[in-house]
Design a protein around this motif. Structure first.
Motif, PDB file in Angstrom:
ATOM      1  N   ASP A  14       0.828  -1.208   0.000  1.00  0.00           N
ATOM      2  CA  ASP A  14       0.000   0.000   0.000  1.00  0.00           C
ATOM      3  C   ASP A  14       0.863   1.259   0.000  1.00  0.00           C
ATOM      4  OD1 ASP A  14       0.790   0.533   2.635  1.00  0.00           O
ATOM      5  OD2 ASP A  14      -1.228   0.378   3.474  1.00  0.00           O
ATOM      6  N   ALA A 100      -3.615   3.539  -2.482  1.00  0.00           N
ATOM      7  CA  ALA A 100      -4.563   3.473  -1.364  1.00  0.00           C
ATOM      8  C   ALA A 100      -3.891   2.825  -0.150  1.00  0.00           C
ATOM      9  CB  ALA A 100      -5.793   2.660  -1.767  1.00  0.00           C
ATOM     10  N   GLU A 104      -8.336   0.896   3.709  1.00  0.00           N
ATOM     11  CA  GLU A 104      -9.361   1.534   2.879  1.00  0.00           C
ATOM     12  C   GLU A 104      -9.888   0.642   1.780  1.00  0.00           C
ATOM     13  OE1 GLU A 104      -7.225   4.874   1.356  1.00  0.00           O
ATOM     14  OE2 GLU A 104      -7.447   6.053   3.195  1.00  0.00           O
ATOM     15  N   ASP A 106     -11.770  -2.306  -0.281  1.00  0.00           N
ATOM     16  CA  ASP A 106     -13.012  -3.068  -0.160  1.00  0.00           C
ATOM     17  C   ASP A 106     -12.692  -4.546  -0.122  1.00  0.00           C
ATOM     18  OD1 ASP A 106     -14.603  -0.791  -0.253  1.00  0.00           O
ATOM     19  OD2 ASP A 106     -14.767  -0.867  -2.442  1.00  0.00           O
TER      20      ASP A 106
END
Length: 108
Positions: A14, A100, A104, A106
């Motif tokens: 990330d 991201a 965060e 999904d």
């Protein structure tokens, strides 16, 4: 654009350098009605477990997903994260870097 075989298995990191998991599947959109049928990647399915059997599980040759495959995929994809292709900042060399944060993303 990397090929599917180049993306499967790559480590995903990330924006803060936290390891998210490995790419276990790629979600694509098929463009019909064009002279040559084409596909666009719209996201990656990432898992902290390596599960090569996930590749292509939910699709038949024609792109349809039978209900049995959908039900099985819900179980196998539990805990996986979905990374939209727009969040992919860089890929190659066995790693995918996203813009991201891990928290965060999904769930697939």
């Amino acid at each position: 654009m990397a090929t599917v075989t180049q993306l499967i298995g790559q480590s995903v990191w990330d924006a803060n350098g936290v390891w998210v998991g490995h790419v276990v599947d790629i979600r694509v959109v098929r463009h019909k009605g064009e002279l040559q049928q084409s596909h666009t990647v719209y996201g990656l399915v990432v898992s902290q477990l390596r599960a090569p059997l996930l590749l292509g599980l939910t699709r038949e040759r024609e792109g349809r997903a039978p209900w049995v495959s959908k039900a099985l995929a819900r179980v196998l994809y539990a805990g996986c994260a979905f990374v939209p292709w727009a969040d992919v900042a860089d890929y190659g060399g066995g790693e995918v870097h996203i813009s991201a944060l891990k928290g965060e993303l999904d769930r697939a």
